[in-house]
Each structure stands twice: as structure tokens, then as C-alpha cells.
Scaffold this motif. Sequence first.
Motif, PDB file in Angstrom:
ATOM      1  N   GLY A 225      29.889  72.504  43.569  1.00  0.00           N
ATOM      2  CA  GLY A 225      29.794  71.012  42.856  1.00  0.00           C
ATOM      3  C   GLY A 225      30.657  71.544  41.570  1.00  0.00           C
ATOM      4  O   GLY A 225      30.384  72.562  40.953  1.00  0.00           O
TER       5      GLY A 225
ATOM      6  N   ARG B 140      26.553  67.003  42.539  1.00  0.00           N
ATOM      7  CA  ARG B 140      27.830  66.777  43.380  1.00  0.00           C
ATOM      8  C   ARG B 140      27.690  67.750  44.599  1.00  0.00           C
ATOM      9  O   ARG B 140      28.149  67.727  45.823  1.00  0.00           O
ATOM     10  CB  ARG B 140      29.104  66.984  42.665  1.00  0.00           C
TER      11      ARG B 140
ATOM     12  N   THR C  16      34.048  60.856  39.474  1.00  0.00           N
ATOM     13  CA  THR C  16      34.953  60.300  40.470  1.00  0.00           C
ATOM     14  C   THR C  16      35.713  59.212  40.252  1.00  0.00           C
ATOM     15  O   THR C  16      36.945  58.728  40.392  1.00  0.00           O
ATOM     16  CB  THR C  16      34.287  59.839  42.051  1.00  0.00           C
TER      17      THR C  16
ATOM     18  N   LEU D 125      30.095  60.658  44.973  1.00  0.00           N
ATOM     19  CA  LEU D 125      29.991  61.705  43.901  1.00  0.00           C
ATOM     20  C   LEU D 125      31.040  63.025  43.803  1.00  0.00           C
ATOM     21  O   LEU D 125      31.263  63.820  43.030  1.00  0.00           O
ATOM     22  CB  LEU D 125      28.583  62.411  43.877  1.00  0.00           C
ATOM     23  N   GLY D 126      31.698  62.650  45.022  1.00  0.00           N
ATOM     24  CA  GLY D 126      32.884  63.902  45.226  1.00  0.00           C
ATOM     25  C   GLY D 126      34.036  63.369  45.810  1.00  0.00           C
ATOM     26  O   GLY D 126      33.984  62.353  46.646  1.00  0.00           O
TER      27      GLY D 126
END
Lengths: 455, 448
Positions: free
Chosen positions: B192, B216, B239, B371-372
Motif C-alpha cells: 500500500g 490500502r 483514489t 482504496l486503490g
Amino acid sequence: MLSREGIDGILHALSGAEFAEVFLERYVAYKIDLDHEQVLDVHIDEEEGIGIRAVAAGLVAYASTDDLTTSGLQETVDAVASTLRLAPASRIVRLSRRTGTQLGVHAPMEVALATNVEPLRRGVSGAFAGRDAVRAARASYYYAIQEVCVANSLDEYAADHRVLCSARLEVDAARGDSHHTAMGALGGSGERALVEDAALERLAEEVADRAVAFLEAPPPPAGVFPVVLAGTCSGALFHEACGHGLEADYVERGSSPFCARLGEAVASPLITLVDDGGYTGGYASAGIDDEGVPVQRTVLIDRGVLAAYLHNRRTARRHNCPPTGNGRRQGYHYLPLPRMTNTVLLPGTTPAEEVVASVARGIYVAQLGRGKTSPASGDLVFQLHEGYLIEKGRLTAPVRHGLIRGNGPRVLQSIDLVSNDAPAMLGLGYCYKHDQTVTVGFGHPTIRIPRLLVG
Amino acid sequence: MIHTMDVLGLSEAVLERAHRLGAKDGEVYLNVSTGQRITLEVGSWRDVHVHRTRQQGMGLRLSAAGRWVHGSTTRLSHTGIEDIVARTLAAAAAASPRPGLDLPWPSADPPDPPIYDSDFAFRNVRTKIEALEALEHAARDSGATLEVLTYEDHVGQTCITNTHGLVARYAWTSYSVFLRVLIQQDGHRCTGEAAAYSRRSQDVLQRTLVDGAVRRAWAGTGQCRLRSGRYPVVFDGHTGAQWVMLLSGLFFADEEGATAGELHRQLGERIASSAVTLVDDGRLPWGPGSRPVDDEGTLSQRTLVVSAGTLRHLLCDGEAARRMGAISTGNAQRASHKTPPRVGVTNFHLAPGTADAAALAAGIAEGLLVLGLLNPALDRTTGRFRASATGLWIKEGAVDRPVTPVILSSNVTAMLSGIDLVGTDLAFHLPGWGAPSFRVAEMDIMAA
């Protein structure tokens, strides 16, 4: 530029380090941008500078400057020396005195701007000819000479003269509310770098035809499909699917799915993958890497078995193996990292047309867009820029603007057909890692992947 | 190392030299800086990299017979300047006439946003390393391994002069932190990342960065499989900033935007929900892209691009503004001295709303907290957005488990109209782009 004696002086000033290195670079480039037939921009760029590195007890001291005056150099050496004082003294050794040959970096560098505008203009003009739907065409031409010199405390002295050239075209077509932009590029490095006029005009025709042909194509159907990647799709699939995971810094940190797997079967037996820093005309080809190590052809995966990682000097030392000539940097303001050069999948045995014929329903990727991978998990994503449906073994309707998602190690294991034709020319790309961008080359024959998520 | 160069004297000497060689108009952009980058690399070993850098560069725009050409160099010696001026002017013959391009004229006193905070940059290396080690320990306390942590500071000055008599000069600082953590769970390895950018140090050395990166990484380990369909989607600030970065290009009044974007024909029209206000603010206190003037010397300003859903302004540099019959918004941007100015952003962001970030999931029966984003793309001609995403499933208003990576897709106009809640937690996770958390009523999610 700095004389040999000047470089010696710097290395001697850092003689308390385990390893010391001087990287000198001089770079001259020009770039021409055309929009329609208008030459919008002409850029001339010159750079020169130095990066000085010294290593002691887990501390890497680096300083770089554009200022090659005596005071600028002294300031830079002092910055490295003062950082080195943070390291425990117990590991510091004295350097031996070096011998070597004269540097080759004194030659004047002249870049001839000139004759490349007209072929570019003809190419752009040709994109419009007989194609009512073409609305805009843009082109750029880039030509660069880079001279580097690397000297270090191991008595090594090396210099390299690199030439890069590329031409890129973009053609926009529109009809009603439908738009499409097609792209193409030519170029390479070394003596073969210069783009031939006739090739440029052929490229413009081909890109313009694609802009029109894909104008009204829908996105690909969503779902899991067999996917065939054309050998001409300009895709950096293997660069992303496993290349980054084989760079030794990721391996050392435990953030690669290929950690501690040398000698294991990591891919289908059809896969033999090489990284070749000397590939003739490759966009990342050179004589030495940016640490002065001669480039080489490294077999990364040999018939499915993991054979090697890509090393710079520091990772090689920790792995107790020789460096592979993959220490590369964006320029003298950056530290060298293990980086891919030209990453190429070797041909298999199946005729390319049989690869397509083998798929009852699937997706054929004609042009891949940008790709990205997460080295730790191996997840990778590619943009499908242009492609076709495969129905009953034949290419049918065009599709575009999709996304292809998979997992690199699983993709490698699952590839079940590799065509017997080598790519005619490697793709030209730029790879971004840790704030640094370097040129890369990539290529593969036509391949089949039985299951990928398309969306 | 502090730069003491006489940037003004040097600029004047360059313009004089260009004039002698036949340039009609000209602009000199000079940028000099000193900086330090410290990287902690942790694996089966631990390295500390300390990098001092001194950078100087000049970008030169010259016109001869109506043809403009750009040159750049790092060689600021007398010989270096003689060379680049001569070489640049010699190349002008290859360019086409460009009647729409003119240089800005001097104007009133520029704004003075706070952009200089050199205190931490001038502290000793050991102090900086200790600050980074505090973040390293925070990662360990969270059950993650810090893989790489990079801190960077720069102290510099920029000087822009042109043959219309414009002289703009300012001192600046910049700070950034980037970190990546690794977690291993149930045989899955995931990383992350988090980053922060500011003109002052206190905004970037934050423990919350570690928390975000760990979250993440954890989201990437998801094994919960979804059914494909249309669901509400919540973007976090990280993001969200990636999406805002892609979106910002649609509001550029450059050649490409003018021919490609539907939005250019919709000035004054509603293009988004009333929750959406998009701002580019070159005067934002300590904003990573703040500065008194843009990169051709036009005064920086706060531009309301979209106000409560209505498109108000496009972002222009001088050339784009002349083409539109408008006034430059102060958005001429150089990637560095090596590239000529183009339309770009200063601090482009989705303005914060009133919703608590944690409350964005409330009321969602089933949806995704993203989150990503891996390889997000927004096609400027079709407006299609798509990305591979990792995140947490939302069930009955509560954040649940990580999901297996999915493909997100939508049309940008549908996304803009579908944003129904915006959080208060604005942050700049990208250098020039920021977003708070926000919610989109519905997007297509494709699962394997």
C-alpha cells in the motif's frame, strides 16, 4: 566536461568509502511537434552534470549538480563527504589507486536539426488523404545524443555514446458523436535509430486507417475470455507481468512473487524470456549501464524455469553474484536502480494464424495501451486500445477502450500458445519507477492466454 | 548549499544576447534550487540513502519572424548561454509561424501566498532521518513492514523575465513524503502506498500517511468475491485525487481539449450534481502548486471551474486565452525548465463538502469503498472512465471485508452527476491534485 584528473581527484577525496563512483553525463536533444502540418514546437535541450556516490556501512551518500564549475564540484564532493561522516567508521577502507584510459566525453556534440520536418509533415498530410473522417493528426520527432562516463573506486573507467530517435503519430477521426484516436511509433537506438522517411509515411497511413476503422467500435464485452495478444500490439505485457518482479530490489524487499524461486517453474514451458541491453536498435540499448557495467543478454526465464534476476551493483553484491548490467538511472540527479532494458519473449512453434484459429470465442488485442502492475501481488492491468472479437477462430467485429486484468504469475503459467514469429520491431516505451523514468523496449510473438478478465 | 546566483542579471544577459542575434521577442525562465532526498529502504537489509542535489536550469522561448522556438540548458556559464541562444534561434526556421502566441505584459503586484518555509529543510540530516524513523516505527506498530520511505525537500527561486518588461521572481520551498508498506496475510503479499505534498514540512510528515498506506495494503489482500453489477462507490481522498487528476484535463482550454472535450461547449451549463465544486487555486496557502505567478509570469488566481455543478471557467494559459478571446487564468505550467509552458493545474481539487468521511457509507445497502486504483484511465474523446480497483465491501452502511480486485467503469458525465456526498477531508495526495472522500451513486463493477 571534467578531465580524467578531475575525476581522479573526486574519487581520492572520497577514499574513506567502501565504494565511490562518479557519473558524468552530457545530453543534447531536439524534439519537433506538429499539429496538422504546422510545426507547433521545436525544442532544443542541453544538459550536463555530475552525480557522485559513496557507500559506507549501509549508508549511501549521493550528491548531484548541474554546476560543473570548480566551486560547484567542490560543494558537491563536500556534500557527499559530510554525509559519509554519519556512517560508523569501522567499515571504512582506503581505495587503491586506479589506472585507465582517457575519457571519450570531450568530443563536441552537434545535433543536426533539420531534415526531419518535411517527412513528418508529409506523414501528417498523408493521414488526411482520402479519409473524410480524419479530423486531426499530430506527430512528434525526438532525437537525442547522450554521453556518459562512469569511474569508480574499483579501478573501472567506462564511457558510452548513445543515440536515440523516435517518431510518434496520433490521428483523430470523428463521425457524428463517435471519436477515435489511433497511435503509432517508430524508432530505436544506435546506428539504426534514425527513422526512415518511407517508414514514417507508411506508419502514418497505417495509423490513419486504424483511426477510421475503430471509429464506431464498441467496448469489448465484459467477462472472462481467452485473449490473444498480437505480436504487433506494442504491448509491455511481460515487462509488467514479471519484469518488475524480477528486478532484484523488489526481490530483496520480499515484495515480489518471484522471491527465492530461482530454479523453480514459474511459467509455462513455452516461455523463454530475456532482457537484452544490447538488442540491436532496441530503445533501451547501450554499451554499458549507468554504473559502467557492460550490458548483456540475461535469460530470465528459461523454458518456464526462473533463471535469473536483474541486478545493479548493490543488489548483485548482496546476492553474491555479478551485476547484470541493469543499473540504470534517469540522469545524473538520480541513483541507479535495477531496471529492465529490452525485455523480449522468444518465439515458440505455432504459426500465428493458428493461434487465432484455436479460439472459439475470445478477444484479439491488436493495440495494447498503458499497463501497470503491483509487484508484490503480481496484479496487472492493461488498457485494450484496439482489438477484435474472435468468433469460431476468426477475427470479426472491432472493439476498443477496454481494460484487461490478471495476475502476472498466473498469466505466465497459463500461456498455452506462442507463435513462431519474432516481432519485427520492439515496442518503444518509458518505464516509471521510484520517481525515475527510463526508456525501455519490449516485444513478444503472438500469444494465447486462456482466461483473463476483460471489462 | 544555498543558491546565491544573480538570476535577474543572468536573465537580462540572456535576453540581450538573444536580441543581438535577431530575436524579436523572448522569455527567460530560470529555476535554481538545492534539495535533499532521504530514502529508507528496508528488506533483508536496511539502507539509508542521503542525496543532496543542486539544480539549475534555464528555459528560453524566442521568436524570430513570427516563429517561436524553445531551448533549455543547465549550462549557465557565459559559453553555455551563448551556445543555447544561438542554437535555439537557428532552429526557429524549422517552426511554423504562430501568430496566436504572445508573451504576457507586466501587471499589478502579484499575490503573495505563503510558499516559503525553509526551517526544516535546513535542519541537519540526522534530525530528518529521526523524523522518518518515527514513521517507520508507526508502520511496524501497525503490523506492516516499511518497504521504502522517501522524504524530499527543495529550497529554490524562480525568475521569469520577458522582452515586454515583465519581471517576476519568487522564492519557494517544497516538501514531499512517499512511502510504501508491505503486509502479508493468508499467503497474500500486498503493498500500500501513500504520499503527501506541500510547501511546508508539517503537512507531509504525518502518521496518518502510514495508516492510509497500511489500510490500502490490507484492502489488496481481499478474497471476498463480488457479483458484477451496478453499485454505489465511495472514493477515499487518495483514489479521489487520482480521479480528479484525470478529470482536470477535460477543463484545459488547450488545442487538444478544444477539439476533444464535449465540456468545452457547455460553459454556463450544469454538468455535475450540486455537490460538485471544482477549483484550481494557485493562491492556496501552502498548496503544493501555489505560486505568485504562473510559468509565463501571469498572476496566479483562484479559478472556480465548476460551481455547485455548473461549468464556469476553463483553464487557460496566455495562448489558449487569446484563442478563446478570454483572459489567462494563470495556468501556464512547465514540467521543468526543459519544457515550454502548457496549460496545467496549480492546486486543482474537488472542494470539500460537509459530510463526515466515515458517514459516506451510511445508507449504502451494498457498495464499494475504493482504496486503490491501478492504471485508471479517462478517455478524453469518449469520456469513458475505467480502472482496476481494490477496496472494502460496504454492507448495510458498514465497511466490511476486502474484496478481490475488480474493474470499475463509468462515463465521466454520469460520475459527475452521480456524486451525491462529499467529505470534509481534503488533502493533496498528488502534487497539484487533491480531493476529499466522495460518493458516486452508481458505477459498473466487473468482478472475475
